[in-house]
Design a protein around this motif. Sequence first.
Motif, PDB file in Angstrom:
ATOM      1  N   ASN A 210     -27.413  96.680 -70.260  1.00  6.97           N
ATOM      2  CA  ASN A 210     -28.373  95.576 -70.152  1.00  6.97           C
ATOM      3  C   ASN A 210     -28.302  94.883 -68.803  1.00  6.97           C
ATOM      4  O   ASN A 210     -29.340  94.500 -68.232  1.00  6.97           O
ATOM      5  N   THR A 211     -27.111  94.707 -68.271  1.00  6.23           N
ATOM      6  CA  THR A 211     -26.972  94.054 -66.966  1.00  6.23           C
ATOM      7  C   THR A 211     -27.677  94.857 -65.882  1.00  6.23           C
ATOM      8  O   THR A 211     -28.383  94.299 -65.037  1.00  6.23           O
ATOM      9  N   LYS A 212     -27.483  96.171 -65.891  1.00  5.39           N
ATOM     10  CA  LYS A 212     -28.130  97.025 -64.882  1.00  5.39           C
ATOM     11  C   LYS A 212     -29.642  96.927 -64.977  1.00  5.39           C
ATOM     12  O   LYS A 212     -30.341  96.851 -63.944  1.00  5.39           O
ATOM     13  N   ALA A 213     -30.176  96.925 -66.191  1.00  6.41           N
ATOM     14  CA  ALA A 213     -31.626  96.811 -66.354  1.00  6.41           C
ATOM     15  C   ALA A 213     -32.129  95.494 -65.764  1.00  6.41           C
ATOM     16  O   ALA A 213     -33.165  95.461 -65.073  1.00  6.41           O
ATOM     17  N   ALA A 214     -31.414  94.406 -66.019  1.00  2.00           N
ATOM     18  CA  ALA A 214     -31.818  93.101 -65.490  1.00  2.00           C
ATOM     19  C   ALA A 214     -31.804  93.105 -63.970  1.00  2.00           C
ATOM     20  O   ALA A 214     -32.744  92.614 -63.312  1.00  2.00           O
ATOM     21  N   GLY A 262     -19.994  99.518 -61.485  1.00  2.00           N
ATOM     22  CA  GLY A 262     -20.389  98.854 -60.258  1.00  2.00           C
ATOM     23  C   GLY A 262     -21.368  97.714 -60.406  1.00  2.00           C
ATOM     24  O   GLY A 262     -21.619  96.991 -59.435  1.00  2.00           O
ATOM     25  N   VAL A 263     -21.922  97.507 -61.608  1.00  2.00           N
ATOM     26  CA  VAL A 263     -22.875  96.410 -61.761  1.00  2.00           C
ATOM     27  C   VAL A 263     -22.185  95.098 -62.138  1.00  2.00           C
ATOM     28  O   VAL A 263     -22.711  94.016 -61.882  1.00  2.00           O
ATOM     29  N   GLN A 264     -21.015  95.201 -62.735  1.00  2.00           N
ATOM     30  CA  GLN A 264     -20.224  94.029 -63.101  1.00  2.00           C
ATOM     31  C   GLN A 264     -18.774  94.478 -63.193  1.00  2.00           C
ATOM     32  O   GLN A 264     -18.491  95.679 -63.176  1.00  2.00           O
ATOM     33  N   LEU A 289     -19.681  89.686 -71.748  1.00  2.00           N
ATOM     34  CA  LEU A 289     -20.998  89.065 -71.639  1.00  2.00           C
ATOM     35  C   LEU A 289     -21.071  88.171 -70.409  1.00  2.00           C
ATOM     36  O   LEU A 289     -22.026  88.223 -69.618  1.00  2.00           O
ATOM     37  N   ASP A 290     -20.067  87.349 -70.233  1.00  2.21           N
ATOM     38  CA  ASP A 290     -20.018  86.413 -69.108  1.00  2.21           C
ATOM     39  C   ASP A 290     -20.063  87.143 -67.772  1.00  2.21           C
ATOM     40  O   ASP A 290     -20.732  86.700 -66.828  1.00  2.21           O
ATOM     41  N   ASP A 291     -19.365  88.274 -67.685  1.00  5.87           N
ATOM     42  CA  ASP A 291     -19.385  89.065 -66.449  1.00  5.87           C
ATOM     43  C   ASP A 291     -20.796  89.554 -66.141  1.00  5.87           C
ATOM     44  O   ASP A 291     -21.202  89.610 -64.966  1.00  5.87           O
ATOM     45  N   GLY A 292     -21.552  89.939 -67.178  1.00  8.32           N
ATOM     46  CA  GLY A 292     -22.930  90.379 -66.962  1.00  8.32           C
ATOM     47  C   GLY A 292     -23.790  89.261 -66.415  1.00  8.32           C
ATOM     48  O   GLY A 292     -24.590  89.452 -65.488  1.00  8.32           O
ATOM     49  N   ILE A 293     -23.635  88.063 -66.966  1.00  6.59           N
ATOM     50  CA  ILE A 293     -24.394  86.912 -66.482  1.00  6.59           C
ATOM     51  C   ILE A 293     -23.981  86.569 -65.054  1.00  6.59           C
ATOM     52  O   ILE A 293     -24.821  86.256 -64.200  1.00  6.59           O
TER      53      ILE A 293
END
Length: 543
Positions: A210-214, A262-264, A289-293
């Motif tokens: 999800n993070t990569k998509a964002a 590599g995204v988070q 989750l926090d790392d993604g944000i």
Amino acid sequence: MMMKKGLIAAAVIVLGFSAYAEKRRPNVLFIITDDQFKEQFGFLGGQALTPNIDRLAREGIYFENGFVSSSVCSPSRYTCMSGHFASRCPQPYFQTGTTEDGVTRILWNIGFAEGQPNIPNVLQKAGYKTGFTGKWHLNGTMHLINNDIPKGADPYDPGIRKIMRSNQEIICNEIKRFGFDFVQAAFGGNPNDDKTLVATGCNVHNQEWNTKAAIDFIEQNKDEPWYLYFAPTLMHVPDTFASLTGDPRKSGMGILDEPITGVQPSRESVLERTKAAGIPDRNRAATWLDDGIGAIQDKLEELGLTEDTLVIYFNDNGMEYHSKGTCYQGGVRTQIMAYWPGVIEPGARPQELVQNVDFAPTFFELAGVEPPKNMILDGESLLPILRGESPENWRDAVYSEIGLARSVSSKDWSYVAFYVPPSLQRTKEERVKEAKEYYYGPMLAEHPWMADEYPFLEDAPYFQLGMQPGGFAFERWQLKDPENTPWAPSYFDQDQLFNIRQDPTEIENLAANPEYKAQLEKMQKLLVEYLDDLPGTYPGLKD
């Protein structure tokens, strides 16, 4: 109290930055998390490591009185995008749940009707790029995909991988119909709702996905105004720690070609940091989750978009005291934050009663967009509060609805009404027969463990969600642990009045106490004012 304002006239928001407004319209990053307990927020004193979320609260606004209109995910998310209470939903499937006497049942039966205006499609038509990633859980998507995957199938099998990628494409294209230019890494519902994911063991969380998509969406649209609905599946079930420590190639589209890196920060880093901090396993994925944000915040800073972007953080419903799916404070109070450097004064803690009906008018005013005339908005723009103002005549109560229950909450009082309408009234014998036929019979055949977990109730009462006599598993879960469910003794009462200033966990129902008759009538009047403005009836209270 402020009731529905109908159609708002939105104007371009200047905020004293005329040159800024001429430069570009602000972006909106809407973060909606799933089933977070209060203990999973570090800044709220929880046993959790969440520095990036904490930063949003520390350097932005945290609303001390943040509410959700319906305390389960689907109607909550519907309101976040429609701008109105879920009971207004025009989708035909929702309306089939309305009782014979007109009482709307607000459950997971929510979605958008064809052509219905919502935040993404209105902003899209106004020139915004719109993006989505994460959990959808509206309109129903499971009937659209190929479910012909046997239980225990190998997700690494090329044939299975092809089916699951096709399913992902179907889900993404379905979501695009509702106003999104970009949809990636999507779940039609919860990971456990998708039989193909369960069959292959891919019913997991994958935050990196999800993070990569964002980040991909933001990078692709960095030169244009955008709205991103970022809906990670954490911290909902399935087991978040098992996903964190599981196969990183498993995702909602089946097996990825390679783990996303590599995204988070890595999962290993999450485990190391949370172990060092003494975080219990149940909360360690909150750091994931926090790392993604944090990674998304870093990308905004890298692209020079931080001051161009309003960030709203919203937990889709409260999770305290088994109150999810009720109108009690533990379910309807939730975490709402706003972050916008250069506009929001850091560290503010406004006391106004705010709710997810307020997001649509906020985003429309921010974008200088006037919504369509057929779009009913039940909230108020939060922009004055974000600017540090104290709006006059702000609402003094908020309304919430779920199943057959309705409530109003002020800063001092809560009133919960639970009226079973005449069309659902049954004798004990009728309720028992119906419960056995429509729930305990077929459900026990499929899930025999429920006989021990949720034994048959002799009276087979209706629970507040009003799903079937005797209560579905979710309803029964709400009362599973009465010692840790303060409001349990009052649950089946028609009228429930609580002094939440003195009794925040709603232990003592004051509705039958003659000393509080005037307060009860005042709260009932407030509730009826809301009900008078909404579709349907509420026999017994609103006659």
